[in-house]
Design a protein around this motif. Sequence first.
Motif, mmCIF file in Angstrom:
data_model
loop_
_atom_site.group_PDB
_atom_site.id
_atom_site.type_symbol
_atom_site.label_atom_id
_atom_site.label_comp_id
_atom_site.label_asym_id
_atom_site.label_seq_id
_atom_site.Cartn_x
_atom_site.Cartn_y
_atom_site.Cartn_z
ATOM 1 N N UNK A 156 29.576 1.748 61.062
ATOM 2 C CA UNK A 156 29.568 1.039 62.340
ATOM 3 C C UNK A 156 30.731 0.073 62.462
ATOM 4 N N UNK A 157 31.191 -0.074 63.693
ATOM 5 C CA UNK A 157 32.323 -0.954 63.935
ATOM 6 C C UNK A 157 31.814 -2.330 64.376
ATOM 7 N N UNK A 241 27.683 -8.755 71.902
ATOM 8 C CA UNK A 241 27.724 -7.462 72.611
ATOM 9 C C UNK A 241 27.878 -7.713 74.116
ATOM 10 N N UNK A 242 27.058 -8.616 74.644
ATOM 11 C CA UNK A 242 27.133 -8.920 76.080
ATOM 12 C C UNK A 242 28.475 -9.581 76.403
ATOM 13 N N UNK A 245 31.311 -6.737 76.654
ATOM 14 C CA UNK A 245 31.341 -5.850 77.827
ATOM 15 C C UNK A 245 31.558 -6.624 79.116
ATOM 16 N N UNK A 482 21.241 9.861 65.736
ATOM 17 C CA UNK A 482 20.078 10.183 64.927
ATOM 18 C C UNK A 482 18.808 9.970 65.725
ATOM 19 N N UNK A 484 15.754 8.489 67.097
ATOM 20 C CA UNK A 484 15.279 7.111 67.176
ATOM 21 C C UNK A 484 16.400 6.087 67.201
ATOM 22 N N UNK A 486 19.453 3.937 68.757
ATOM 23 C CA UNK A 486 19.876 3.483 70.069
ATOM 24 C C UNK A 486 21.250 4.055 70.391
ATOM 25 N N UNK A 488 23.813 2.953 71.977
ATOM 26 C CA UNK A 488 25.024 2.156 71.818
ATOM 27 C C UNK A 488 25.511 2.140 70.379
ATOM 28 N N UNK A 489 24.563 2.229 69.447
ATOM 29 C CA UNK A 489 24.982 2.263 68.043
ATOM 30 C C UNK A 489 25.668 3.583 67.717
ATOM 31 N N UNK A 492 29.172 2.902 68.768
ATOM 32 C CA UNK A 492 29.858 2.056 67.807
ATOM 33 C C UNK A 492 30.386 2.834 66.605
ATOM 34 N N UNK B 30 24.538 -3.731 79.177
ATOM 35 C CA UNK B 30 24.905 -4.330 77.885
ATOM 36 C C UNK B 30 23.826 -5.303 77.405
ATOM 37 N N UNK B 33 20.886 -3.230 76.145
ATOM 38 C CA UNK B 33 21.342 -2.644 74.890
ATOM 39 C C UNK B 33 21.269 -3.673 73.751
ATOM 40 N N UNK B 41 19.330 -4.137 62.063
ATOM 41 C CA UNK B 41 20.684 -3.689 62.413
ATOM 42 C C UNK B 41 21.569 -4.874 62.772
ATOM 43 N N UNK B 45 24.971 -6.052 60.896
ATOM 44 C CA UNK B 45 26.261 -6.126 61.574
ATOM 45 C C UNK B 45 26.850 -7.531 61.488
#
Lengths: 710, 67
Positions: A156-157, A241-242, A245, A482, A484, A486, A488-489, A492, B30, B33, B41, B45
Amino acid sequence: MAQVETFYYDNAIVRKFAYATMLWAVVGMLVGLIAAFQLIWPELNLGIPYTSFGRIRPLHTNAAIFAFVGNGIYMGVYYSLQRLLKTRMFSNALSNIHFWGWQSIIVMAAVTLPLGITSAKEYAELEWPIDIAIALVWVVFGINMFGTILKRRENHMYVAIWFYIATWITVTVLHIGNNIEIPVSATKSYNIFAGVQDALVQWWYGHNAVAFFLTTPYLGLMYYFLPKAANRPVYSYRLSIIHFWALIFIYIWAGPHHLLYTSLPDWAQSLGTVFSVMLIAPSWGGMLNGLLTLRGAWDRVRQDPVLKFMVVAITAYGMATFEGPMLSIKSVNAISHFTDWTIGHVHIGTLGWNGFLTFGILYWLIPRLFNTQLYSGKLANAHFWIGTLGIAFYAIPLYWAGWAQSLMWKEFTPDGFLKYGNFLETVTQIMPMYYIRALGGTLYFAGTLVMVYNLIATIRQGSFIGDEVAEAPARVATDGAHKGEHWHRWIERRPMQMLVGAAIAILIGGIIEISPMVMIESNIPKIASVKPYTPLELHGRDLYIREGCLGCHSQMVRPFRSETERYGEYSKSGEYIYDRPFLWGSKRTGPDLHREGGKYPDSWHYNHMVDPQSMSPGSIMPAYPWLLRDEMDLGTLPKKIKVLTMLGTPYPEGFEDQAVADLKKQASEVAKRLRADGVEDDKLEKRDIVALIAYLQRLGTDIKPKAATN
Amino acid sequence: MYKYILESAGSINWMAISALITFVTVFLVSAIMAFRSPLGYLNKMSNLPLEDSILQTSEIDIRHEEK
């Protein structure tokens, strides 16, 4: 369980960019300091064209943005990208091509800008061969970055990498969009857009150069280096994240706030204002996320100079991103625009946000690269306080100067006349503020020199680790989302999808704002009396560009009574349709010149260029003796006419072959008038000054033809 | 055709409205999300910058599939 692999981080490239950012910080700030002192003592250019204010101002801005901050970005990206992805950079060769390519571009800029080779577009002044070089080096950087992402060990980034990706794609789009130009020679080109369209495209670029070169990559660095320095995770990953974007989507729309009350259509101005005000939400979200990362660690901020620099940097980011939206409100902008307030505002951003974050990162990074301790914590603390005082002494006087000058511009007597009808009265009033600003700049520069000394001493006592050993499990390739997981992942883990997503977010704003301006002719009403420039005026205009006159003089009379009383009729969009590039400017150190034509006799302009203070006592404009000395170089004139005709300027067919003769005819007329007023020079009609006077006398006269007969 | 559509839009107010709608959409997506992301997770991260070298990790850590 995946197999653990041993690999090496490339610190050599990080060190190179760190040295470069230190070097260019000193150079860029020194040039800025010289420019600040020239505003106090105009003769400080020593009568040399290459050191005059108009030419070194863009040198300062380019050095600060692309050399100092640019190398700071690469230093931070090359360090953090490898560690976040648990891999070495994709290619040592590409890293080195990127480094040396970027330094070559900086050197080319440092040579061409003092020579007056400029396209006159703020923060995009470099001419087309260098623009191409920038594009190539930027692509090399992109390949190296995406190559590294593709060979990563971490699936993941981290959010910092999203900011790097958004930066790369947006700068690519901006750089290409704003530099579509037709070459006349290796050192001269004309933009395909003219007038209002050019203004909109330029400030779409100019504002987003601030957004996507000075802000988003630095936010990426903040999200990596602040947790690193504080040794604690970011306050809220959700918020990041918010933040990401919302910020990249909104930022791209805000450009027109640089053009409020200008000839830009109202709908475009309103969009710029609305989105600028909205920007405060994601910007402050990011700032709070940064500051709250230090929750529970404020005791360390008192001790650790690295954290001190970072806290002030993030606070400055918060101040600048509060001030920016406020300045975008039309009624506030009516006061602030064209004044020193803008200069104060941008320096809170560059000195505070970019400068202090870079210094914090350098103090954290250099001891680690050299496996040692910082040479002197006391010197770093001294730098912090000198620098902080420097920012305060720089910005506060300019806020004061901005308000003072703007209020003076707008003040009327009870009888309805301008109280300060002579522009110079509003200049001499703010000179004390210019002195204090120069002191602030000196303090900040002195602090930087202290840092350079401290870091060199640190380097000398340490031992460089070029290849830093690390271990991480091999990446387990995953195809598709995969069960289940999400969605957005999933993005990423897919850098290309992230690239496309970011590109869509930033393109929506650009396309919706710019395309109607380019495609709908009714947005720019034509004025029948507006004609193309004559060859002599065109040559004069190019001299105006070469000398950087637009650094101090606007060409945009806004529709305020205080401006129409002072300058004349307000500016119409149809008056600029042959202006390539547009020269509206963004600062009035001197008066607006859009209605300059016919205001004074030719000889006034001649004598003004010989000695500005003799015609305007108290003026801070430098003299331009070389314009009186140099003969016109007309080698490229026919080609210029040809290119402009191709772009749509309605010169008669075959006019390029008559252009030189036409120019000489008009030049002899100007020379005759000058001689009648007592100017003595056998070669007067061949001098550059004649062309510049012809251009100045033409300005703004198309809609008042009678006044043009000077 | 495109020009015709734009010109017939009159004052082009629809651009401001569409801009606002697009932004609200981007913001909401977003936000949803971010808030639907599982805690494990998010912790993983946000700790990424603190680990330059990972000696041991499990399959679950790599894939982030488990909630």
